[in-house]
Scaffold this motif. Structure first.
Motif, PDB file in Angstrom:
ATOM      1  N   ILE A 161       0.821  -1.219   0.000  1.00  0.00           N
ATOM      2  CA  ILE A 161       0.000   0.000   0.000  1.00  0.00           C
ATOM      3  C   ILE A 161       0.858   1.275   0.000  1.00  0.00           C
ATOM      4  CG2 ILE A 161      -1.987  -1.064   1.172  1.00  0.00           C
ATOM      5  CD1 ILE A 161      -0.268   1.225   3.333  1.00  0.00           C
ATOM      6  N   ALA A 162       0.206   2.368  -0.352  1.00  0.00           N
ATOM      7  CA  ALA A 162       0.777   3.705  -0.192  1.00  0.00           C
ATOM      8  C   ALA A 162      -0.406   4.617   0.134  1.00  0.00           C
ATOM      9  CB  ALA A 162       1.465   4.149  -1.482  1.00  0.00           C
ATOM     10  N   GLY A 163      -0.103   5.834   0.595  1.00  0.00           N
ATOM     11  CA  GLY A 163      -1.186   6.783   0.821  1.00  0.00           C
ATOM     12  C   GLY A 163      -1.326   7.226   2.262  1.00  0.00           C
ATOM     13  N   SER A 174      -6.384   8.013  -0.025  1.00  0.00           N
ATOM     14  CA  SER A 174      -6.522   8.424   1.370  1.00  0.00           C
ATOM     15  C   SER A 174      -7.863   7.990   1.946  1.00  0.00           C
ATOM     16  CB  SER A 174      -6.356   9.942   1.513  1.00  0.00           C
ATOM     17  OG  SER A 174      -7.413  10.608   0.902  1.00  0.00           O
ATOM     18  N   ASN A 175      -7.876   7.843   3.262  1.00  0.00           N
ATOM     19  CA  ASN A 175      -9.084   7.443   3.992  1.00  0.00           C
ATOM     20  C   ASN A 175      -9.737   6.195   3.409  1.00  0.00           C
ATOM     21  OD1 ASN A 175      -8.932   9.622   5.846  1.00  0.00           O
ATOM     22  ND2 ASN A 175      -9.749  10.959   4.255  1.00  0.00           N
ATOM     23  N   LEU A 176      -8.954   5.141   3.283  1.00  0.00           N
ATOM     24  CA  LEU A 176      -9.487   3.878   2.766  1.00  0.00           C
ATOM     25  C   LEU A 176      -9.548   2.847   3.896  1.00  0.00           C
ATOM     26  CD1 LEU A 176      -7.505   3.484  -0.603  1.00  0.00           C
ATOM     27  CD2 LEU A 176      -9.637   4.740  -0.160  1.00  0.00           C
ATOM     28  N   ILE A 230      -6.892   2.818  -6.891  1.00  0.00           N
ATOM     29  CA  ILE A 230      -5.948   3.787  -7.448  1.00  0.00           C
ATOM     30  C   ILE A 230      -6.553   5.180  -7.331  1.00  0.00           C
ATOM     31  CG2 ILE A 230      -4.629   4.444  -9.530  1.00  0.00           C
ATOM     32  CD1 ILE A 230      -3.972   1.586  -8.616  1.00  0.00           C
ATOM     33  N   ALA A 231      -5.830   6.082  -6.700  1.00  0.00           N
ATOM     34  CA  ALA A 231      -6.251   7.483  -6.570  1.00  0.00           C
ATOM     35  C   ALA A 231      -7.678   7.610  -6.037  1.00  0.00           C
ATOM     36  CB  ALA A 231      -6.099   8.200  -7.909  1.00  0.00           C
ATOM     37  N   CYS A 232      -7.966   6.897  -4.977  1.00  0.00           N
ATOM     38  CA  CYS A 232      -9.310   6.937  -4.381  1.00  0.00           C
ATOM     39  C   CYS A 232      -9.254   7.533  -2.978  1.00  0.00           C
ATOM     40  CB  CYS A 232      -9.886   5.530  -4.288  1.00  0.00           C
ATOM     41  SG  CYS A 232     -10.278   4.821  -5.887  1.00  0.00           S
ATOM     42  N   THR A 233     -10.350   8.145  -2.570  1.00  0.00           N
ATOM     43  CA  THR A 233     -10.447   8.641  -1.201  1.00  0.00           C
ATOM     44  C   THR A 233     -11.797   8.236  -0.620  1.00  0.00           C
ATOM     45  OG1 THR A 233     -11.366  10.742  -1.937  1.00  0.00           O
ATOM     46  CG2 THR A 233      -8.997  10.671  -1.632  1.00  0.00           C
ATOM     47  N   ASP A 234     -11.840   8.082   0.683  1.00  0.00           N
ATOM     48  CA  ASP A 234     -13.082   7.769   1.392  1.00  0.00           C
ATOM     49  C   ASP A 234     -13.845   6.606   0.766  1.00  0.00           C
ATOM     50  OD1 ASP A 234     -12.989  10.182   3.258  1.00  0.00           O
ATOM     51  OD2 ASP A 234     -12.933  11.134   1.284  1.00  0.00           O
TER      52      ASP A 234
END
Ligand SMILES: [Zn+2]
Ligand SMILES: [Zn+2]
Length: 569
Positions: free
Chosen positions: A345-347, A362-364, A371-375
């Motif tokens: 993982i990263a983020g 972020s916030n996963l 990929i490039a997702c949040t919440d």
């Protein structure tokens, strides 16, 4: 509630039951990463499994080196994948998976309150297309996974910025290598382990800045030496004794004879003599401050971590690439902050996630390959999405109202705060890194309710299969024809092939053809490294108790850092 810290806990795995500690630092961290929805914090509870069982559970979700030929489920083009044909979900090649030819949200579903969350997650996992191999920005690389920014790399894993590198692992910024691991900035060498800036060398471990150095351990800034240990800035040495330049050339000629029989003799001298005589430092950490663990580089305030670099404030992490901050319980992460219980993982604020290498995540929570997702919560295979649950799109308000209810549901089913159980991995246990670090028999795996895959090597059409022992001894007598044969590994009987790039390298470096399957070579190499465990034992010199990755029963001479520095420098 008042605790006396550290808290003692018994690992919940029936086959383990190990007592482990949960410190006040751990508890402060769980509080810090607990997600907040509206003004309510959803507290992440302390873990129920010991650190080793937690790591094993995460590793069971990562297949690095078991690759299968199959067709992309979308383009129908031939491809290599970490998923065998019998997996239930479709598997796509990179172009197809990253492209717009499919919609992961079309698999979306409502949360069901009469079923455990993990069961619903697994149903989703069975249908969403998965990415066949992990890696980007590579050119002419085949049978390579978790590879980045590389060219002409073959059968190598978990590496970056390499060119013309074969059969290697965890190696960076290097060229023209065969059979190396955990090395960087190296060139024209074979069998390097934990080496930096080495050139035209072979069979080295823990060496730095060496040129024309062979079968040596912990030597720095040396050239023209062989069968040496703990040397600094020396040249023309054999078995730690000075020799004339001519004498060294004679030894080098032997090393470069291209004979397998000679190689075995040299390896015996190396493992039986050099490795036994060398003085070992309690750990391999460099430029670290307040760190407990091993193979740590440029890091601060780390507890119980292994193979990490440029990272701060971590605990129970392995293989941290760079810049991991304030995180716990990770395997194979890069550029992450406030991450907990994850692999690959990263983020920022990523908990209980798998295979989501994207620094803009972020916030996963409980996600896989995002990929490039949040919440997002419980999603698989999404790109550039926000406020999704089980691959279904919600508004921000709906998302923030629904997730706390799911967490409450998961608290009742005792799923909240746990990484995905091993039985929910899309992979068989013996396909994953878990089998490397926590090897189990087929019976043990099945007894625990986990999956096992009876592996059979896929060898494409060959003229003949030759047992390794029947190969001509010298590289000089190996015909070009060998490229059409399969060799049967002397130890495992598994067939393997030689590729042109490799044959050219052996001829140029005057090395014999290997007699062992690449996986067996990898296994033997990794066995030369210290395990990811810490023991207390007295320093072999001053007797002071030290923490080390050398088990108490091991017979090598192990010194504390102070004694080692006095002796070696
Ligand atoms: Zn355990
Ligand atoms: Zn000492």
């Amino acid at each position: 509630m008042v605790h006396t810290f550290p808290m003692q806990q018994i690992c919940a795995n029936a086959w383990c039951k190990q007592i482990f500690e949960i410190t006040d630092e751990d508890l402060a961290f769980y509080d810090k990463v607990s997600p907040v929805f509206g003004d309510k914090k959803e507290q992440i509870p302390p873990p129920t499994l010991c650190p080793q069982c937690r790591s094993q559970r995460r590793m069971a979700f990562r297949n690095e080196r078991n690759l299968y030929s199959r067709k992309c489920g979308l383009s129908q083009e031939g491809m290599v994948s970490i998923y065998s044909l019998d997996k239930p979900f479709p598997v796509y090649g990179s172009d197809a998976w990253y492209g717009d030819g499919w919609d992961p949200l079309s698999f979306g579903r409502e949360i069901q309150w009469d079923q455990p969350f993990f069961v619903q997650y697994q149903a989703l996992q069975r249908v969403v297309p998965r990415l066949g191999l992990i890696g980007v920005l590579n050119e002419n690389c085949s049978f390579a996974n978790h590879l980045w920014h590389s060219r002409n790399v073959y059968l190598s894993f978990d590496m970056g910025f390499c060119e013309d590198v074969l059969y290697s692992y965890a190696t960076y910024h290097s060229q023209n290598l065969i059979d190396c691991a955990f090395s960087r900035n190296c060139e024209l060498s074979s069998n390097l382990l934990d080496c930096t800036k080495c050139y035209q060398s072979s069979h080295l471990q823990d060496c730095e800045g060496c040129q024309d150095v062979h079968f040596s351990f912990d030597c720095h800034q040396c050239n023209n030496i062989a069968f040496c240990w703990n040397l600094r800035g020396k040249k023309n040495h054999v078995f730690n004794k000075p020799v004339s330049a001519e004498e060294f050339q004679a030894v080098l000629q032997d090393i470069r004879s291209g004979s397998f029989v000679m190689l075995q003799k040299h390896l015996q001298a190396y493992t039986g003599d050099v490795l036994q005589k060398a003085i070992r430092k309690a750990h391999h950490n460099l430029h670290c401050e307040d760190c407990r663990g091993d193979y740590l580089l440029h890091s601060r305030r780390i507890r119980y971590c292994f193979d990490c670099e440029t990272s701060d404030d971590l605990a129970y992490c392995n293989r941290m690439d760079e810049k991991i901050v304030s995180s716990m319980d990770l395997d194979n992460a890069s550029a992450a902050e406030l991450a907990y219980e994850g692999t690959s993982i990263a983020g920022h604020r990523i908990s209980f996630c798998n295979a989501s290498y994207d620094i803009s995540n972020s916030n996963l929570l409980y996600c896989d390959t995002l990929i490039a997702c949040t919440d997002c919560f419980g999603c698989i295979g999404l790109k550039r999405k926000q406020h999704c649950i089980l691959n279904k799109q919600y508004t921000k308000e709906e998302y923030e109202a629904l997730v706390p209810k799911i967490i409450e549901h998961m608290q009742q089913t005792k799923e909240w705060g746990e990484f995905f159980p091993v039985e929910f991995s899309p992979l068989a246990y013996n396909e994953t890194v878990a089998q490397e670090y926590f090897p189990l028999t087929k019976e043990e795996v099945l007894q625990r309710g986990w999956k096992w895959r009876d592996q059979k090597d896929e060898i494409s059409k060959v003229e003949k299969v030759i047992p390794a022992a029947k190969l001509p001894d010298s590289i000089e007598d190996i015909p070009d024809d060998i490229l059409n044969w399969a060799i049967e590994c002397e130890a495992t009987k598994r067939p393997f092939r030689i590729v042109k790039q490799e044959l050219d390298f052996y001829r140029k470096m005057r090395l014999p053809i290997p007699h062992f399957h690449p996986d067996e070579r990898h296994r033997r190499r990794m066995a030369l490294r210290n395990p990811r465990r810490l023991w207390k034992r007295p320093c072999g010199k001053c007797g002071k108790e030290m923490e080390t990755t050398y088990g108490r029963e091991r017979t090598e001479t192990v010194y504390c850092e102070a004694c080692y520095l006095k002796e070696v420098y």
